[in-house]
Design an enzyme around this catalytic site. Structure first.
Site, short mmCIF file in Angstrom:
data_model
loop_
_atom_site.label_atom_id
_atom_site.label_comp_id
_atom_site.label_asym_id
_atom_site.label_seq_id
_atom_site.Cartn_x
_atom_site.Cartn_y
_atom_site.Cartn_z
N LYS A 212 0.84 -1.20 0.00
CA LYS A 212 0.00 0.00 0.00
C LYS A 212 0.87 1.25 0.00
CE LYS A 212 -2.47 1.71 3.67
NZ LYS A 212 -3.61 1.77 4.59
N ARG A 270 -4.43 -4.65 7.11
CA ARG A 270 -5.06 -5.89 7.64
C ARG A 270 -6.52 -6.02 7.26
NH1 ARG A 270 -3.35 -2.16 11.07
NH2 ARG A 270 -4.74 -1.17 12.58
N GLU A 356 -3.03 -6.03 15.85
CA GLU A 356 -2.53 -4.76 15.33
C GLU A 356 -3.62 -3.68 15.44
OE1 GLU A 356 -1.12 -4.13 11.09
OE2 GLU A 356 0.82 -4.24 12.08
N HIS A 387 -3.25 -31.91 20.10
CA HIS A 387 -2.07 -32.70 20.45
C HIS A 387 -0.87 -31.80 20.75
CE1 HIS A 387 -4.07 -36.46 19.44
NE2 HIS A 387 -4.70 -35.72 18.54
N LYS A 502 11.28 -0.51 13.18
CA LYS A 502 11.74 -0.22 11.81
C LYS A 502 12.84 0.84 11.83
CE LYS A 502 7.23 -0.88 9.61
NZ LYS A 502 6.18 -0.25 8.81
O1 LIG Z 1 1.30 -2.79 2.28
P1 LIG Z 1 2.48 -2.15 2.93
O2 LIG Z 1 2.41 -0.65 2.89
O3 LIG Z 1 3.76 -2.66 2.35
O4 LIG Z 1 2.46 -2.52 4.46
C1 LIG Z 1 2.64 -3.82 4.94
C2 LIG Z 1 2.46 -3.92 6.44
O5 LIG Z 1 3.50 -3.24 7.09
C3 LIG Z 1 3.27 -2.32 8.14
O6 LIG Z 1 4.42 -2.21 8.91
C4 LIG Z 1 2.10 -2.58 9.03
O7 LIG Z 1 2.46 -3.09 10.28
C5 LIG Z 1 1.07 -3.48 8.42
O8 LIG Z 1 -0.18 -3.04 8.86
C6 LIG Z 1 1.12 -3.47 6.92
O9 LIG Z 1 0.11 -4.32 6.44
#
Ligand SMILES: O=P(O)(O)OC[C@H]1O[C@H](O)[C@H](O)[C@@H](O)[C@@H]1O
Length: 526
Positions: A212, A270, A356, A387, A502
């Site tokens: 995204k 999500r 999340e 199990h 990050k």
């Molecule tokens: O789709 P993107 O922008 O690559 O994001 C991918 C993922 O990374 C982030 O760090 C979030 O924790 C997620 O909520 C997200 O889905």
């Protein structure tokens, strides 16, 4: 007029704490136990039903939960969300994932466009593209058909689509809907991409780069990994890759892709399985009609979530019972236990969806809350879990509420009779047995063999995992998490908690470390 209040300021919540707690063993083993199982059930979409007979509730608790739903204005808040109010306050964004599968309320206009129309347009573009790939109108450079689709993405750009693909793979094969095999690369561990690349024929593969933001380090790294592999095979990467991203992302206008499909900032990662994020891979794998059925199941469930009557609103009821268990009964975690191999990755998806979204300790105004919020979510498909970790669930010191999911029929239709029963019967017998074992227990003079019972569970029962029931199941949990976020007064649609790691990882890679970070970096040989 909507007011956003903390859970512990609501009168109905205070009242609820004073309502007599249910003795689940007595409720389930008493003379009304069987009636309870019949009555404590609410229909969901696509033939599913949510049964809460083995939850620690009775009519009085349910009355209290109804008052809570009303005072917390759950219906009004949901309406505000789908009518386009800025519900994601942290990021100042609308929350529109339900619009990807249906129009629930007013036309929502943002960025100068009707958002429902925008999502439908993207679905249509994906459908056209997938149909052309299937028909051999879009091919590789040698004019041969693509046979495999590989999704590159992480978090929401991986877990939901992957769980949905696995859920429908065998159904599609059995029902003649299987078009292309799908694989997924997510981890920045080079062994992930390498193993997937080793298992496919790159010359006949289409790669879907999904991000995204277009900035996720893992995903961009894996994109380069794949491009390298294509180059080494003498192939033009841009003829093998498509992108799914938001229109504002750095990937949006690149020439590196055969095609690009869009979602937007109003769809949290999500919550993106029903957007282009899930749409591209699922339409390529199973065809656009199957994806449309999946959306239809989700849309039906979204409609049920509008119901003001809690007793006819499975997602709202599930959410309320969950908050009761968390904030009044004090249970810390929830296990998701699908008795279905098709749902093998569904618990992993729910972990992200739930943890999340509601793993927050400040309210939507940034003020600390004085109560617990989202539970720890974990799970495995039954009967494998039995199990493994069920020992703790049956006899451990914590009570862990359980969410069972079971289906009367399997997907493949291949079964055997061994010792007078089929495997499907054995599977279903186990889930029925577990619910009763957890709830009712069994006294034994030997403390080691004693089962106290009183361990609550609910079960969602369906006919079969198919596109519509899967869509309904997905939307149920999305809506449950949303309602719980409303109750806890947190913003369920941002995830600032993932940022610090990050930033520090970037510092490590740039060798800008000191103190503990430097020592750990050295220990790991970076
Ligand atoms: O789709 P993107 O922008 O690559 O994001 C991918 C993922 O990374 C982030 O760090 C979030 O924790 C997620 O909520 C997200 O889905």
């Amino acid at each position: 007029m909507i007011t956003w209040n903390n859970l512990d300021t609501l009168e109905s919540f205070k009242e609820l704490s004073n309502v007599k707690k249910v003795n689940l063993v007595e409720a389930m083993t008493g003379e009304n136990g069987a009636e309870r199982v019949k009555n404590y059930s609410v229909p969901m979409a696509a033939g599913l039903a949510y049964n809460y007979a083995a939850k620690q509730v009775d009519d009085e608790v349910l009355e209290g939960l109804k008052k809570l739903a009303k005072e917390a204005q759950l219906t009004e808040k949901y309406a505000a969300l789908y009518n386009g109010e800025m519900i994601n306050t942290g990021e100042k964004r609308l929350v529109l994932h339900q619009l990807t599968r249906g129009q629930l309320g007013d036309t929502v206009t943002a960025d100068g466009v009707d958002k429902r129309a925008f999502y439908v347009e993207q679905q249509q573009k994906i459908a056209d593209f997938a149909n052309k790939v299937h028909a051999g109108e879009i091919t590789n450079a040698a004019g041969e058909k693509f046979t495999t689709v590989v999704q590159i993405g992480i978090g929401g750009s991986d877990l939901g689509p992957r769980a949905m693909y696995l859920a429908l793979e065998n159904w599609a094969k059995k029902n003649d809907k299987f078009k292309m095999e799908a694989k997924f690369i997510s981890n920045v561990d080079p062994d992930d991409a390498a193993a997937v690349l080793n298992s496919i024929d790159v010359a006949h593969s289409i790669f879907v780069l999904v991000s995204k933001s277009g900035t996720t380090l893992e995903t961009l790294t894996n994109e380069s990994f794949v491009k390298d592999a294509l180059k080494n095979a003498g192939l033009d990467a841009s003829k093998h890759m498509i992108a799914v991203t938001s229109e504002t992302s750095p990937l949006a206008k690149s020439d590196d892709y055969l095609a690009a499909f869009f979602m937007d900032d109003y769809i949290g990662g999500r919550y993106s399985s029903t957007s282009a994020v899930g749409g591209a891979v699922l339409s390529l794998a199973f065809g656009p009609e199957v994806f449309a059925e999946f959306l239809e199941g989700a849309a039906e469930e979204d409609k049920l979530a509008k119901n003001e009557d809690v007793m006819q609103n499975p997602a709202m009821l599930d959410a309320l019972i969950g908050v009761y268990e968390r904030n009044i009964l004090g249970y810390p975690s929830t296990a998701v236990l699908p008795y279905s191999q098709a749902l093998s990755r569904f618990p992993a998806h729910l972990q992200q969806l739930d943890m999340e979204s509601n793993g927050k300790s400040v309210n939507r105004f940034g003020e600390p809350v004085d109560y617990v919020t989202g539970p720890v979510i974990f799970g495995e498909p039954g009967t494998n879990g039995q199990h493994s970790f069920y020992q703790l669930l049956h006899q451990g010191t914590d009570i862990v509420p359980l969410q069972f999911i079971g289906f009367k029929n399997n997907q493949m239709g291949t079964d055997v009779v061994i010792q007078d029963s089929t495997s499907q019967q054995k599977l279903c017998a186990n889930v029925a047995a577990q619910i009763v074992a957890f709830a009712c227990g069994k006294a034994d003079d030997n403390r080691n063999k004693n089962f106290e019972g009183g361990r609550p569970s609910s079960i969602i029962i369906g006919e079969q995992v198919n596109p519509a029931s899967l869509g309904a199941l997905l939307a149920h949990f999305e809506n449950k998490v949303m309602f719980q976020g409303f109750l806890w007064n947190v913003n369920s649609f941002d995830q600032e908690g993932v940022q610090l790691g990050k930033v520090l990882a970037k510092r490590v890679l740039a060798h800008e470390t000191d103190g503990a970070l430097k020592v750990f970096s050295d220990l790991l040989n970076i």
